[in-house]
Design a protein around this motif. Structure first.
Motif, PDB file in Angstrom:
ATOM      1  N   GLN A 193       0.849  -1.186   0.000  1.00  0.00           N
ATOM      2  CA  GLN A 193       0.000   0.000   0.000  1.00  0.00           C
ATOM      3  C   GLN A 193       0.885   1.236   0.000  1.00  0.00           C
ATOM      4  O   GLN A 193       1.878   1.287   0.730  1.00  0.00           O
ATOM      5  CB  GLN A 193      -0.897  -0.022   1.241  1.00  0.00           C
ATOM      6  CG  GLN A 193      -1.893   1.099   1.334  1.00  0.00           C
ATOM      7  CD  GLN A 193      -2.883   0.881   2.476  1.00  0.00           C
ATOM      8  OE1 GLN A 193      -2.690   0.040   3.349  1.00  0.00           O
ATOM      9  NE2 GLN A 193      -3.950   1.658   2.468  1.00  0.00           N
ATOM     10  N   VAL A 194       0.530   2.230  -0.819  1.00  0.00           N
ATOM     11  CA  VAL A 194       1.268   3.496  -0.831  1.00  0.00           C
ATOM     12  C   VAL A 194       0.443   4.527  -0.076  1.00  0.00           C
ATOM     13  O   VAL A 194      -0.752   4.708  -0.349  1.00  0.00           O
ATOM     14  CB  VAL A 194       1.565   3.962  -2.270  1.00  0.00           C
ATOM     15  CG1 VAL A 194       2.249   5.326  -2.260  1.00  0.00           C
ATOM     16  CG2 VAL A 194       2.448   2.942  -2.980  1.00  0.00           C
ATOM     17  N   LEU A 195       1.094   5.162   0.887  1.00  0.00           N
ATOM     18  CA  LEU A 195       0.436   6.169   1.715  1.00  0.00           C
ATOM     19  C   LEU A 195       0.980   7.553   1.368  1.00  0.00           C
ATOM     20  O   LEU A 195       2.197   7.723   1.277  1.00  0.00           O
ATOM     21  CB  LEU A 195       0.708   5.885   3.194  1.00  0.00           C
ATOM     22  CG  LEU A 195       0.407   4.468   3.687  1.00  0.00           C
ATOM     23  CD1 LEU A 195       0.877   4.297   5.110  1.00  0.00           C
ATOM     24  CD2 LEU A 195      -1.069   4.189   3.561  1.00  0.00           C
ATOM     25  N   PRO A 196       0.110   8.553   1.228  1.00  0.00           N
ATOM     26  CA  PRO A 196       0.564   9.893   0.882  1.00  0.00           C
ATOM     27  C   PRO A 196       1.025  10.688   2.109  1.00  0.00           C
ATOM     28  O   PRO A 196       0.504  11.764   2.418  1.00  0.00           O
ATOM     29  CB  PRO A 196      -0.690  10.515   0.251  1.00  0.00           C
ATOM     30  CG  PRO A 196      -1.807   9.884   1.018  1.00  0.00           C
ATOM     31  CD  PRO A 196      -1.348   8.470   1.292  1.00  0.00           C
ATOM     32  N   VAL A 197       1.975  10.119   2.831  1.00  0.00           N
ATOM     33  CA  VAL A 197       2.484  10.748   4.057  1.00  0.00           C
ATOM     34  C   VAL A 197       3.995  10.595   4.102  1.00  0.00           C
ATOM     35  O   VAL A 197       4.587   9.862   3.311  1.00  0.00           O
ATOM     36  CB  VAL A 197       1.872  10.104   5.329  1.00  0.00           C
ATOM     37  CG1 VAL A 197       0.371  10.300   5.378  1.00  0.00           C
ATOM     38  CG2 VAL A 197       2.216   8.635   5.434  1.00  0.00           C
ATOM     39  N   THR A 198       4.614  11.271   5.046  1.00  0.00           N
ATOM     40  CA  THR A 198       6.053  11.137   5.233  1.00  0.00           C
ATOM     41  C   THR A 198       6.370   9.797   5.875  1.00  0.00           C
ATOM     42  O   THR A 198       5.520   9.186   6.541  1.00  0.00           O
ATOM     43  CB  THR A 198       6.600  12.253   6.132  1.00  0.00           C
ATOM     44  OG1 THR A 198       6.027  12.105   7.447  1.00  0.00           O
ATOM     45  CG2 THR A 198       6.290  13.642   5.567  1.00  0.00           C
TER      46      THR A 198
ATOM     47  N   GLU B 140      10.401   5.047   1.363  1.00  0.00           N
ATOM     48  CA  GLU B 140       9.947   6.260   0.693  1.00  0.00           C
ATOM     49  C   GLU B 140       9.864   6.012  -0.809  1.00  0.00           C
ATOM     50  O   GLU B 140      10.740   5.374  -1.393  1.00  0.00           O
ATOM     51  CB  GLU B 140      10.901   7.417   0.987  1.00  0.00           C
ATOM     52  CG  GLU B 140      10.813   7.895   2.424  1.00  0.00           C
ATOM     53  CD  GLU B 140      11.719   9.065   2.722  1.00  0.00           C
ATOM     54  OE1 GLU B 140      11.195  10.156   2.984  1.00  0.00           O
ATOM     55  OE2 GLU B 140      12.957   8.856   2.687  1.00  0.00           O
TER      56      GLU B 140
ATOM     57  N   GLY C  58       5.809  10.627  -3.780  1.00  0.00           N
ATOM     58  CA  GLY C  58       4.450  10.877  -3.304  1.00  0.00           C
ATOM     59  C   GLY C  58       4.108  10.266  -1.965  1.00  0.00           C
ATOM     60  O   GLY C  58       2.961  10.353  -1.529  1.00  0.00           O
ATOM     61  N   GLY C  59       5.056   9.623  -1.299  1.00  0.00           N
ATOM     62  CA  GLY C  59       4.732   9.071   0.015  1.00  0.00           C
ATOM     63  C   GLY C  59       5.594   7.920   0.453  1.00  0.00           C
ATOM     64  O   GLY C  59       6.800   7.898   0.249  1.00  0.00           O
TER      65      GLY C  59
ATOM     66  N   GLU D 254       5.744   3.562   0.694  1.00  0.00           N
ATOM     67  CA  GLU D 254       5.229   2.242   0.354  1.00  0.00           C
ATOM     68  C   GLU D 254       5.357   1.357   1.582  1.00  0.00           C
ATOM     69  O   GLU D 254       6.433   1.221   2.149  1.00  0.00           O
ATOM     70  CB  GLU D 254       6.024   1.642  -0.800  1.00  0.00           C
ATOM     71  CG  GLU D 254       5.516   0.269  -1.206  1.00  0.00           C
ATOM     72  CD  GLU D 254       6.368  -0.331  -2.304  1.00  0.00           C
ATOM     73  OE1 GLU D 254       5.991  -0.212  -3.479  1.00  0.00           O
ATOM     74  OE2 GLU D 254       7.433  -0.891  -1.954  1.00  0.00           O
TER      75      GLU D 254
ATOM     76  N   GLU E  48      -6.313   3.898   4.371  1.00  0.00           N
ATOM     77  CA  GLU E  48      -6.662   4.889   3.343  1.00  0.00           C
ATOM     78  C   GLU E  48      -7.454   6.041   3.962  1.00  0.00           C
ATOM     79  O   GLU E  48      -7.174   7.201   3.699  1.00  0.00           O
ATOM     80  CB  GLU E  48      -7.480   4.246   2.217  1.00  0.00           C
ATOM     81  CG  GLU E  48      -6.699   3.349   1.302  1.00  0.00           C
ATOM     82  CD  GLU E  48      -5.876   4.112   0.273  1.00  0.00           C
ATOM     83  OE1 GLU E  48      -6.385   5.104  -0.298  1.00  0.00           O
ATOM     84  OE2 GLU E  48      -4.723   3.724   0.075  1.00  0.00           O
TER      85      GLU E  48
ATOM     86  N   ARG F  35      -5.627   9.750   4.073  1.00  0.00           N
ATOM     87  CA  ARG F  35      -6.003  10.516   2.864  1.00  0.00           C
ATOM     88  C   ARG F  35      -6.577  11.851   3.234  1.00  0.00           C
ATOM     89  O   ARG F  35      -7.382  12.092   3.989  1.00  0.00           O
ATOM     90  CB  ARG F  35      -7.003   9.728   2.014  1.00  0.00           C
ATOM     91  CG  ARG F  35      -6.424   8.507   1.406  1.00  0.00           C
ATOM     92  CD  ARG F  35      -5.860   8.794   0.030  1.00  0.00           C
ATOM     93  NE  ARG F  35      -5.219   7.594  -0.481  1.00  0.00           N
ATOM     94  CZ  ARG F  35      -4.153   7.625  -1.235  1.00  0.00           C
ATOM     95  NH1 ARG F  35      -3.574   8.743  -1.575  1.00  0.00           N
ATOM     96  NH2 ARG F  35      -3.628   6.512  -1.683  1.00  0.00           N
TER      97      ARG F  35
END
Length: 152
Positions: free
Chosen positions: A10-15, A103, A106-107, A109, A148, A152
């Motif tokens: 899963q790819v998360l849009p966070v640091t 990293e 975009g975020g 993995e 998510e 998100r």
């Protein structure tokens, strides 16, 4: 008597720091576990942040609402990269769960790899085919959706 595996990515849009802080805290496990599992941490010493050698005790209700005791140990931690939990006592004859973070554009993995074995020889294999694998996949599907929502 097979060893089974399950992998999710899963790819998360966070640091990386935000993802690591959330997933390395045992207190957040209940948040990403389906409510019907009745997940409850009962450890007296689980702490806010995980570390190698840490024992986490909980109860879960995976079948017919019957509570089961489960104890895992955090066996490996490399800050910001991965950690591993292994069952010490519980419903499986083997449970080895790797959590990897890296990293990406975009975020972050996040990859989970679980190896598990069910007791009772051929009966365990039949149980896996009939419901265990489906239930585990359902738990990870729930987790995917919940993460998510949270990030998100």
């Amino acid at each position: 008597m097979a060893v089974y595996s399950l992998k999710t990515v899963q790819v998360l849009p966070v640091t990386l720091e935000k993802a690591w802080d959330f997933f390395s805290s045992p207190a957040n496990l209940a948040t990403i576990t389906p409510p019907h599992m009745g997940f409850n941490i009962i450890s007296k010493h689980h702490g806010a942040k995980m570390y190698p050698g840490q024992i986490i005790e909980y109860t879960v209700k995976p079948l017919l609402g019957i509570p089961l005791y489960w104890m895992t140990e955090i066996t490996h931690v490399e800050e910001g990269k991965y950690f591993v939990d292994e069952q010490r006592f519980g419903p499986y004859s083997l449970w080895h769960h790797q959590h990897h973070f890296r990293e990406v554009p975009g975020g972050v993995e996040m990859t989970d790899i679980v190896h598990y074995k069910i007791p009772l020889w051929i009966l365990g294999d039949i149980a896996n085919a009939l419901f265990v694998r489906k239930q585990l996949k359902g738990i990870f599907d729930y987790r995917y959706k919940k993460v998510e929502e949270l990030f998100r």
